[in-house]
Write an enzyme that holds these catalytic residues in place. Structure first.
Site, PDB file in Angstrom:
ATOM      1  N   HIS A 316       0.855  -1.192   0.000  1.00  0.00           N
ATOM      2  CA  HIS A 316       0.000   0.000   0.000  1.00  0.00           C
ATOM      3  C   HIS A 316       0.887   1.237   0.000  1.00  0.00           C
ATOM      4  O   HIS A 316       1.952   1.239   0.611  1.00  0.00           O
ATOM      5  CB  HIS A 316      -0.900   0.011   1.250  1.00  0.00           C
ATOM      6  CG  HIS A 316      -2.081   0.907   1.136  1.00  0.00           C
ATOM      7  ND1 HIS A 316      -1.996   2.247   1.365  1.00  0.00           N
ATOM      8  CD2 HIS A 316      -3.347   0.657   0.759  1.00  0.00           C
ATOM      9  CE1 HIS A 316      -3.183   2.783   1.177  1.00  0.00           C
ATOM     10  NE2 HIS A 316      -4.025   1.854   0.795  1.00  0.00           N
ATOM     11  N   ASP A 374      -7.931  -5.410   0.032  1.00  0.00           N
ATOM     12  CA  ASP A 374      -8.364  -6.237  -1.104  1.00  0.00           C
ATOM     13  C   ASP A 374      -7.974  -7.697  -0.957  1.00  0.00           C
ATOM     14  O   ASP A 374      -8.387  -8.533  -1.758  1.00  0.00           O
ATOM     15  CB  ASP A 374      -7.763  -5.669  -2.394  1.00  0.00           C
ATOM     16  CG  ASP A 374      -8.310  -4.278  -2.672  1.00  0.00           C
ATOM     17  OD1 ASP A 374      -7.526  -3.329  -2.801  1.00  0.00           O
ATOM     18  OD2 ASP A 374      -9.552  -4.145  -2.691  1.00  0.00           O
TER      19      ASP A 374
HETATM   20  C1  SDX Z   1      -6.282   0.182  -2.825  1.00  0.00           C
HETATM   21  O1  SDX Z   1      -4.440   4.616  -1.987  1.00  0.00           O
HETATM   22  C2  SDX Z   1      -5.365   4.018  -1.355  1.00  0.00           C
HETATM   23  O2  SDX Z   1      -5.737   4.385  -0.261  1.00  0.00           O
HETATM   24  C3  SDX Z   1      -5.984   2.852  -2.098  1.00  0.00           C
HETATM   25  C4  SDX Z   1      -6.996   2.039  -1.331  1.00  0.00           C
HETATM   26  C5  SDX Z   1      -8.262   2.824  -1.038  1.00  0.00           C
HETATM   27  O3  SDX Z   1      -8.974   2.444  -0.113  1.00  0.00           O
HETATM   28  O4  SDX Z   1      -8.566   3.757  -1.844  1.00  0.00           O
HETATM   29  O5  SDX Z   1      -6.441   1.592  -0.103  1.00  0.00           O
HETATM   30  C6  SDX Z   1      -7.426   0.817  -2.133  1.00  0.00           C
HETATM   31  O6  SDX Z   1      -6.021   0.505  -3.944  1.00  0.00           O
HETATM   32  C7  SDX Z   1      -5.422  -0.807  -2.070  1.00  0.00           C
HETATM   33  C8  SDX Z   1      -4.155  -1.272  -2.884  1.00  0.00           C
HETATM   34  C9  SDX Z   1      -4.622  -2.331  -3.848  1.00  0.00           C
HETATM   35  N1  SDX Z   1      -3.562  -2.702  -4.809  1.00  0.00           N
HETATM   36  C10 SDX Z   1      -2.947  -3.877  -4.758  1.00  0.00           C
HETATM   37  O7  SDX Z   1      -3.118  -4.711  -3.856  1.00  0.00           O
HETATM   38  C11 SDX Z   1      -2.037  -4.159  -5.943  1.00  0.00           C
HETATM   39  C12 SDX Z   1      -0.707  -4.725  -5.436  1.00  0.00           C
HETATM   40  N2  SDX Z   1      -0.008  -3.690  -4.699  1.00  0.00           N
HETATM   41  C13 SDX Z   1       0.981  -2.911  -5.441  1.00  0.00           C
HETATM   42  O8  SDX Z   1       0.680  -2.702  -6.792  1.00  0.00           O
HETATM   43  C14 SDX Z   1       1.469  -1.693  -4.656  1.00  0.00           C
HETATM   44  O9  SDX Z   1       1.730  -2.116  -3.375  1.00  0.00           O
HETATM   45  C15 SDX Z   1       0.602  -0.441  -4.597  1.00  0.00           C
HETATM   46  C16 SDX Z   1       0.195   0.034  -5.938  1.00  0.00           C
HETATM   47  C17 SDX Z   1      -0.627  -0.713  -3.782  1.00  0.00           C
HETATM   48  C18 SDX Z   1       1.418   0.647  -3.901  1.00  0.00           C
HETATM   49  O10 SDX Z   1       2.494   0.887  -4.711  1.00  0.00           O
HETATM   50  P1  SDX Z   1       3.546   2.073  -4.367  1.00  0.00           P
HETATM   51  O11 SDX Z   1       3.194   2.774  -3.116  1.00  0.00           O
HETATM   52  O12 SDX Z   1       3.730   2.904  -5.585  1.00  0.00           O
HETATM   53  O13 SDX Z   1       4.818   1.271  -4.005  1.00  0.00           O
HETATM   54  P2  SDX Z   1       5.869   0.799  -5.067  1.00  0.00           P
HETATM   55  O14 SDX Z   1       5.187   0.266  -6.282  1.00  0.00           O
HETATM   56  O15 SDX Z   1       6.862   1.895  -5.232  1.00  0.00           O
HETATM   57  O16 SDX Z   1       6.502  -0.454  -4.283  1.00  0.00           O
HETATM   58  C19 SDX Z   1       7.546  -0.256  -3.366  1.00  0.00           C
HETATM   59  C20 SDX Z   1       8.390  -1.516  -3.510  1.00  0.00           C
HETATM   60  C21 SDX Z   1       8.755  -1.809  -4.972  1.00  0.00           C
HETATM   61  O17 SDX Z   1      10.005  -2.485  -4.957  1.00  0.00           O
HETATM   62  P3  SDX Z   1      11.358  -1.627  -5.287  1.00  0.00           P
HETATM   63  O18 SDX Z   1      11.134  -0.981  -6.659  1.00  0.00           O
HETATM   64  O19 SDX Z   1      11.461  -0.599  -4.169  1.00  0.00           O
HETATM   65  O20 SDX Z   1      12.455  -2.656  -5.297  1.00  0.00           O
HETATM   66  O21 SDX Z   1       7.620  -2.657  -3.066  1.00  0.00           O
HETATM   67  C22 SDX Z   1       7.426  -3.542  -4.174  1.00  0.00           C
HETATM   68  C23 SDX Z   1       7.704  -2.758  -5.447  1.00  0.00           C
HETATM   69  O22 SDX Z   1       8.171  -3.620  -6.472  1.00  0.00           O
HETATM   70  N3  SDX Z   1       6.017  -3.969  -4.102  1.00  0.00           N
HETATM   71  C24 SDX Z   1       5.594  -5.212  -4.283  1.00  0.00           C
HETATM   72  C25 SDX Z   1       4.207  -5.148  -4.083  1.00  0.00           C
HETATM   73  N4  SDX Z   1       3.834  -3.909  -3.799  1.00  0.00           N
HETATM   74  C26 SDX Z   1       4.963  -3.168  -3.827  1.00  0.00           C
HETATM   75  N5  SDX Z   1       6.232  -6.355  -4.589  1.00  0.00           N
HETATM   76  C27 SDX Z   1       5.467  -7.460  -4.693  1.00  0.00           C
HETATM   77  N6  SDX Z   1       4.122  -7.509  -4.504  1.00  0.00           N
HETATM   78  C28 SDX Z   1       3.465  -6.361  -4.194  1.00  0.00           C
HETATM   79  N7  SDX Z   1       2.142  -6.403  -4.011  1.00  0.00           N
END
Ligand code: SDX
Length: 440
Positions: A316, A374
């Site tokens: 998140h 989720d």
């Molecule tokens: C919702 O914003 C909100 O409040 C949203 C929400 C709401 O109520 O409105 O809470 C609802 O959207 C919840 C989130 C649902 N999405 C997912 O579950 C999809 C999977 N999660 C990821 O796509 C990700 O965690 C996000 C999009 C939710 C957040 O991404 P960020 O904050 O942009 O973080 P990032 O992509 O920069 O990740 C940081 C690191 C990265 O690695 P590095 O580049 O630093 O090496 O963590 C890794 C990412 O690759 N990472 C993951 C991961 N999520 C982040 N690696 C594996 N699996 C994951 N799920």
């Protein structure tokens, strides 16, 4: 005598100093009631001819708000100061709607009046039913939601003047009241069953389940345990600060677009798998993993930089601790599975084992990746009887009140102006046109 390490001050109080090109620029630091302070850089471009740069807005406060507060490190979520755990435990969704819209929990009289107003706006203009037949039966229900909600502004012209507080209130109640009807109709169209009209004697969640699962041929009694679970799921999804879809609604509303068009924009943004589409993607992922012995393979894939696979329902932007909603959703999941008589759901087994492993794995621990709302919602919604394609639709039904409350707050903010970010330009400098005959 000023200590050179002491923070600079402005008329209002403490300031932040930016050193740029050998010059110091002071910007006021504004404190919140709780949470991080902000540096007001609104005058930066005018004084230093420079922009800030923050793609994804990881360190940017886009507005001032009094609606929802999240402490991502502590896993705290407050709606108008009330902890989500208490609202989900003791309240109902329409009470939460009133709280988000008006800032206070309603008295008994206010609650009865609000429930009555919402209940009596649940019907859709009869002509709107024709919109559905314009879609293919196998259209994704979110495509239908974007289309039909956007079309509301073609039917309810008497509540699109955003400068009129009364029309803003009518549009707000209409949106909250009609979204379940629109969503249920999208589901019925998808499964080829006749639409069911709302029933005024039913509460909000029971009415929605009735419109989805009743058929004209026989009486349908809503299971009160499942209705309570549905209502609680709506509460958990109601608002969440300046997430992507809420920011979309605010940006669309900042141009003066009517509220129905703004909510349609929010639905479109919510559809993405990184946002509201994650519940659908998470359940599909659990199905693809299929069994606990395949979990290590997927954990490795999630950690592999060259593999676009991510653990859906994990991580998140704000929560770097457990999403408090996920805990309540997990509890609700167990209640619903027990009520519908699902003893051992293989998807739940995979989810519980996946969570256990991920929470111990150093990659996820180091990156502070925890289950979000989720992760368990998909299993719960599937047990309630919804197909995967309806999961994000349900999210949009619940989030409508958050979008509307944030939109209303923005419109009523005297400092409100159209949102118009700038950019870091790295394209071509000026060059002259070359006739096609002379191009190499
Ligand atoms: C919702 O914003 C909100 O409040 C949203 C929400 C709401 O109520 O409105 O809470 C609802 O959207 C919840 C989130 C649902 N999405 C997912 O579950 C999809 C999977 N999660 C990821 O796509 C990700 O965690 C996000 C999009 C939710 C957040 O991404 P960020 O904050 O942009 O973080 P990032 O992509 O920069 O990740 C940081 C690191 C990265 O690695 P590095 O580049 O630093 O090496 O963590 C890794 C990412 O690759 N990472 C993951 C991961 N999520 C982040 N690696 C594996 N699996 C994951 N799920």
């Amino acid at each position: 005598m000023n200590d050179e390490n002491a923070p600079a001050t402005t008329q209002e109080g403490e300031a932040a100093t930016l050193q740029l090109g050998g010059k110091g620029y002071d910007f006021p630091v504004l404190p919140g009631t709780i949470g991080p302070d902000v540096v007001d850089i609104s005058k930066l471009y005018g004084t230093a001819h420079t922009f800030t740069y923050d793609p994804g807005f990881t360190s940017t406060a886009s507005c001032e708000s009094k609606i929802t507060y999240i402490d991502g490190d502590e896993g705290v979520l407050l709606y108008r100061g009330y902890p989500i755990e208490q609202l989900a435990e003791h309240g109902d969704f329409l009470e939460t709607c009133y709280l988000l819209l008006y800032g206070e929990l309603p008295t008994q009289t206010q609650k009865a009046d609000f429930d009555h107003r919402v209940t009596n706006h649940t019907m859709l203009h009869e002509q709107m039913a024709r919109f559905y037949s314009g879609f293919r039966r196998d259209a994704h229900p979110m495509a239908v939601m974007v289309g039909v909600v956007g079309a509301l502004s073609a039917f309810y012209h008497d509540s699109t003047d955003i400068s009129d507080p009364y029309q803003r209130m009518v549009a707000s109640v209409r949106m909250i009241a009609k979204m379940p009807t629109i969503a249920a109709m999208a589901y019925k169209y998808h499964v080829g069953q006749p639409f069911m009209y709302p029933r005024n004697e039913l509460d909000y969640a029971s009415n929605f389940l009735h419109m989805c699962f009743a058929v004209p041929c026989e009486e349908y009694k809503v299971n009160p345990v499942l209705a309570r679970a549905m209502d609680r799921i709506f509460i958990l999804h109601a608002d969440h600060e300046q997430n992507a879809s809420t920011s979309t609604v605010r940006l669309a509303g900042s141009s003066g677009a009517n509220p129905f068009a703004c909510i349609a924009a929010g639905i479109a943004c919510l559809w993405g798998p990184a946002h509201g589409g994650a519940n659908e993607a998470a359940l599909n992922m659990l199905g693809e993993i299929g069994s606990v012995d395949r979990i290590p393979e997927y954990i490795e894939r999630a950690k592999d930089k060259d593999d676009p696979f991510r653990l859906m329902g994990f991580g998140h932007r704000v929560y770097k601790n457990y999403d408090p909603r996920a805990k309540i959703m997990q509890k609700t999941c167990h209640e619903v599975l027990a009520e519908v008589g699902i003893k051992d759901d293989p998807l739940l087994d995979v989810a519980l084992e996946l969570e256990r492993i991920a929470l111990q794995d150093e990659y996820f621990v180091e990156k502070k990746l925890y289950p979000n709302i989720d992760f368990y919602s998909g299993i719960t919604l599937k047990a309630l009887g919804f197909p995967t394609s309806m999961f994000t639709v349900l999210f949009s039904v619940a989030r409508t009140v958050g979008w509307i409350a944030q939109w209303k707050e923005m419109i009523e903010d005297p400092k409100q102006k159209i949102g118009r970010p700038r950019q870091l330009y790295t394209g071509s400098t000026r060059r002259d046109y070359i006739p096609v005959s002379m191009r190499k």
